[in-house]
Design a protein around this motif. Structure first.
Motif, PDB file in Angstrom:
ATOM      1  N   THR A 142      -3.106   9.735   2.410  1.00  0.00           N
ATOM      2  CA  THR A 142      -4.216   8.888   2.858  1.00  0.00           C
ATOM      3  C   THR A 142      -5.079   9.577   3.912  1.00  0.00           C
ATOM      4  O   THR A 142      -5.913   8.940   4.548  1.00  0.00           O
ATOM      5  CB  THR A 142      -3.687   7.546   3.407  1.00  0.00           C
ATOM      6  N   LEU A 181      -5.957   0.106   5.860  1.00  0.00           N
ATOM      7  CA  LEU A 181      -5.423   1.463   5.743  1.00  0.00           C
ATOM      8  C   LEU A 181      -4.867   1.938   7.077  1.00  0.00           C
ATOM      9  O   LEU A 181      -3.781   2.516   7.141  1.00  0.00           O
ATOM     10  CB  LEU A 181      -6.487   2.437   5.239  1.00  0.00           C
ATOM     11  N   TRP A 218       0.838  -1.204   0.000  1.00  0.00           N
ATOM     12  CA  TRP A 218       0.000   0.000   0.000  1.00  0.00           C
ATOM     13  C   TRP A 218       0.875   1.257   0.000  1.00  0.00           C
ATOM     14  O   TRP A 218       0.422   2.318  -0.419  1.00  0.00           O
ATOM     15  CB  TRP A 218      -0.932   0.026   1.208  1.00  0.00           C
TER      16      TRP A 218
END
Length: 139
Positions: A60, A41, A26
């Motif tokens: 993010t 996440l 990621w």
């Protein structure tokens, strides 16, 4: 031997996953920013804090609450571990993750206990961190 992922996620064999098989995907490469759910996440963001990946943290973070910049980790700060206590999905676009992150600085131990809110963008299908509620410290 591969390095365990800072987030502490365990594989099917109950052993820590390697960073390359966990949060690294990621952080960079073809799956960058594509964590499949709010927990993934949140774990990748914890790992980004451990590794000093400020650009990933900002990317993010939801634009409505994202700071303009992030300060680097305090010199001497050591992240000690992450415990995910709960991942709750409200609907296809909203989820929360309750976690405890432990650290040490200058010989003092610290504990961050938060329930974080995440939202999934309909167009990009990417999850982002919105904000969180801190829990009182349990002593």
């Amino acid at each position: 031997m591969s390095t365990p992922c800072p987030c502490g996620r365990l594989g099917r064999d109950q052993r820590p996953l390697a960073y390359e098989a966990c949060c690294a995907r990621w952080h960079s490469g073809p799956l960058q920013y594509q964590a499949p759910d709010a927990e993934a996440l949140m774990r990748s963001r914890y790992s980004a804090y451990v590794l000093g990946l400020a650009d990933y943290l900002l990317a993010t973070w939801h634009p409505s609450t994202r700071p303009a910049t992030l300060e680097p980790n305090e010199p001497g700060l050591k992240w000690l571990g992450l415990e995910v206590r709960r991942h709750a999905v409200q609907d296809a676009r909203h989820a929360t993750v309750e976690f405890v992150a432990r650290s040490k600085l200058g010989g003092r131990a610290f504990r961050l206990h938060e329930t974080s809110r995440f939202v999934r963008d309909e167009a990009s299908e990417r999850w982002s961190y919105v904000d969180g509620d801190l829990h009182s410290r349990n002593t």
